[in-house]
Design an enzyme around this catalytic site. Structure first.
Site, mmCIF file in Angstrom:
data_model
loop_
_atom_site.group_PDB
_atom_site.id
_atom_site.type_symbol
_atom_site.label_atom_id
_atom_site.label_comp_id
_atom_site.label_asym_id
_atom_site.label_seq_id
_atom_site.Cartn_x
_atom_site.Cartn_y
_atom_site.Cartn_z
ATOM 1 C CD GLU A 27 5.136 31.620 -23.496
ATOM 2 O OE1 GLU A 27 4.091 31.847 -22.876
ATOM 3 O OE2 GLU A 27 5.437 32.190 -24.559
ATOM 4 C CG ASP A 80 1.928 34.238 -17.270
ATOM 5 O OD1 ASP A 80 1.006 34.061 -18.098
ATOM 6 O OD2 ASP A 80 3.099 34.471 -17.621
#
Length: 739
Positions: free
Chosen positions: A493, A296
């Site tokens: 997020e 990520d």
């Protein structure tokens, strides 16, 4: 599929001018098996080229020269990172420009470009924005999700992009988590069933026209962190991790998913990006995953918990099994450190060869070596009518009816007046949520689409007045219903985590209070990325529909509100009584407000022998509603003049006909007309006739009983005003048949 570059461009980097085609290396020959092509190319690659292929940089942090010089294997667009102007053609042009730079390297290895197209091609203005995964989970329709995957792949292909960082297969176990809306539901079965999105994205073969590489993310356990903390710690036994969080990834591998992205989160204190057991032993060896594992965004920097990634973090993550590392801006440092670790013997060359073999295999499977440029035949598909129709279908199938008091829903398309309020009623940005054009999402017309308000206005008759005021100002008792479109504002997020209150904001509460004070039935359409704490307000609402984050096609919400399509969605999450119950999941013994899997339906029929509120009609001509003035009366149908009528759908009289009907009316008229009950049309069979004679005032109520007969089975029931000498005859509050 990619458009073919000229032979000169493809060959000039490796074959001297005038060389025969027979001199082409094996990796250039599409007739050769992919493993042979990969082996041939890998044998020609230097350490610089291998390290470059394992590097993924952000588009804004590289130049064309960088791409060529450093042999960078992949680019990405972070949320909101787009060319200018932000449209499909600009994206395609940008992609082709970068690809030309990649092909200018000595070996001519094409780059692969990734985006987070997590609910449609959501970075691109004008693309179709589908419901977020939480809404798709509510549909319980894997075939629909596969079709959405295909539509998304076509739009992504039309901009040149070949790699989609989707689907998110997290199993969200705490609604406080800011990525809950990216989850298909709280059980592994939900996410597992929706891996059909992978098939839609990748097609039968990656080389097929309109196919893109899919990504199962985020491996593993990111939906199970303590307190729902994003990038937190999943504290579970291995047995629990395997039973709750592994099944969707096992199914994704079985479906041939091309890539897997690792979670930021930790498992029992160890960051997943450095977890060799879970990445190599479980994912690659046990599950047999043969695709590429990608990190990520800057996630390897979190392995040691200190800012700035180090040689140790590079070494640990690559040795753990990462094949490509997303280092958006620090890619030069990553390449330097990786090469140094290999040269020092701390990262085996065999590990680099395995990573490159996986990366190159996917590039060959995608057909990038033969057709590296954008297939412009798909560019017009971005936001096209067919994809928007599919999104509208997904929206209506995702709506979950949670409350419907007195049958206020479906609303009548022929209502004289409807009121629409709430901050999300006319806001594409709010109804689409995070990951829409920008990372955290936005407000207003961020991209073309249909708001819920526009959907309502397009659904009603030309004679219906739809009044919209965001905060409810101006409503009175003359409206048949008030639709309040409220809920969360966009987030992604991190900022989306809710460690405290999970209730409605002050604006929503004030709007609801204004609407309720009018006495008009309140229909709440809740736009949110998770269940919210609404138990205290729910008793004051006549109806509640969970709309989730529907995307650009708000008319799909109206499709359900007006009954063109019945609600079929069911809850993919357990709905809490209060935030103090978090985490709450099916089977944990906690009593919810609405259980997992709940979804109410519109009744197939109305019971003729139960009280039917006159204002809850399905059709009308010439009438209005108003608030009754006596206590508990609610609304009545008013201003009935001869020739006016109201109709009620699907009234069930059963096998035995009624003997009487009681009607609660009020009248201040001097005209002695009647109210007639007729079947199936305003002039259909007569069931009963009630006197509309003066009761002493327009809000002086009395109940009159009249004989009834001749009605059996299910009918549309019409209440028709007749006779009199002109002017209003009566107001009607309710009626009820008896036998």
């Amino acid at each position: 599929m990619r458009m073919l570059l000229t032979a000169t461009l493809l060959l000039s980097a490796v074959v001297p001018t005038g060389s025969a085609a027979a001199a082409d290396p094996i990796y250039k020959d599409p007739a050769q098996p992919i493993p042979a092509r990969v082996a041939d190319l890998l044998g020609r690659m230097s350490l610089d080229e291998k390290a470059g292929q394992m590097t993924q940089a952000e588009r804004g942090a590289v130049s064309n020269a960088d791409l060529t010089t450093f042999r960078i294997g992949s680019l990405l667009s972070g949320g909101g990172s787009a060319p200018s102007p932000n449209n499909a053609t600009s994206w395609a042009n940008m992609y082709d420009n970068f690809q030309q730079a990649a092909l200018a390297t000595p070996l001519g290895i094409p780059m692969i470009y990734g985006v987070d197209a997590v609910h449609g091609h959501n970075n691109v203005v004008g693309a179709t924005i589908f419901p977020h995964n939480i809404g798709l989970g509510a549909t319980r329709d894997p075939a629909l999700v596969q079709r959405i995957g295909r539509a998304t792949a076509e739009e992504v292909s039309g901009t040149g992009i070949d790699w989609d960082f989707a689907p998110c297969l997290c199993v969200a176990r705490n609604d406080r988590w800011g990525r809950t809306y990216e989850s298909f539901g709280e059980t592994p079965e939900n996410a597992t069933s929706m891996t059909t999105l992978i098939t839609g994205l990748q097609g039968t073969r990656l080389s097929d026209s309109g196919s893109v590489l899919a990504t199962a993310k985020h491996y593993i356990g990111d939906g199970g962190t303590t307190d729902g903390d994003d990038q937190g710690n999943t504290q579970l036994s291995e047995a629990e991790l395997r039973s709750i969080h592994l099944p969707p990834f096992r199914e994704a591998v079985a479906r041939g998913v091309g890539s897997v992205m690792i979670t930021y989160s930790s498992w029992n204190g160890t960051k997943l990006h450095g977890h060799k057991y879970l990445i190599t032993d479980v994912l690659k060896n046990e599950l047999g995953f043969g695709g590429l594992v990608v990190s990520d965004w800057n996630a390897i920097d979190q392995i040691d918990g200190q800012p700035g990634f180090t040689a140790a973090e590079v070494r640990e993550s690559i040795n753990a099994g990462l094949d490509m590392v997303m280092v958006p801006t620090e890619w030069r440092s990553f390449i330097t450190l990786l090469k140094a670790e290999v040269q020092a013997g701390r990262v085996p060359m065999a590990r680099l060869d395995d990573a490159n073999r996986r990366i190159l295999t996917k590039k060959f499977e995608l057909g990038l070596f033969e057709k590296p440029l954008t297939d412009r035949s798909y560019t017009p598909s971005v936001g096209n009518a067919a994809h928007r129709a599919l999104a509208r279908e997904a929206v209506r199938k995702s709506q979950v009816l949670l409350k419907n008091q007195n049958g206020v829903l479906p609303l009548s398309k022929t209502s004289s007046k409807l009121f629409v309020a709430g901050k999300s009623a006319d806001n594409i940005g709010y109804q689409s949520g995070g990951w829409t054009i920008s990372w955290q999402g936005g407000s207003g017309p961020v991209t073309p689409g249909t708001t819920v308000l526009q959907g309502i206005r397009s659904a009603v008759s030309s004679s219906t007045t739809v009044t919209h005021q965001r905060n409810g100002t101006g409503i009175d008792g003359s409206y048949q219903a008030a639709v309040a479109v409220i809920g969360e504002t966009p987030y992604a997020e991190g900022t989306g985590d809710k460690p405290g209150s999970m209730g409605l904001d002050a604006e929503d509460l004030a709007t609801l209070n204004t609407l309720r004070a009018s006495g008009v039935p309140v229909v709440v359409v809740l736009v949110s990325g998770r269940p919210l704490d609404i138990a205290a307000q729910l008793p004051g609402w006549h109806a509640l529909v969970a709309a989730w984050l529907p995307g650009t096609e708000g008319n799909g919400v109206a499709d359900v509100l007006f009954g063109d399509h019945k609600p079929t969605g069911t809850l993919p999450f357990t709905w809490m009584q209060s935030a103090s119950q978090q985490p709450i999941n099916v089977g944990d013994g906690k009593t919810p407000l609405f259980p997992y899997g709940f979804g109410a339906q519109f009744p197939a029929t109305q019971n003729a022998y139960a009280l039917i509120g006159a204002s809850y009609y399905d059709e009308q001509r010439g009438t209005q509603v108003e608030r009754c003035t006596d206590s508990g009366c609610g609304q009545n149908v008013g201003y009935l003049t001869p020739g006016d009528y109201v109709a009620y759908a699907d009234v069930d009289f059963g096998a035995t006909p009624p003997t009487s009907v009681t009607t609660r009316i009020a009248s201040g008229s001097t005209a002695n007309g009647t109210l007639q009950y007729r079947l199936d049309s305003p002039t259909g069979p007569l069931v009963a006739t009630v006197s509309a004679a003066n009761t002493g005032g327009w809000q002086t109520w009395t109940s009159r009983t009249a004989a009834a007969s001749g009605a059996t089975g299910v009918h549309r029931l019409y209440l028709v005003a007749t006779g009199g000498t002109g002017g209003d005859l009566a107001n009607v509050n309710w009626f009820q048949f008896a036998r």
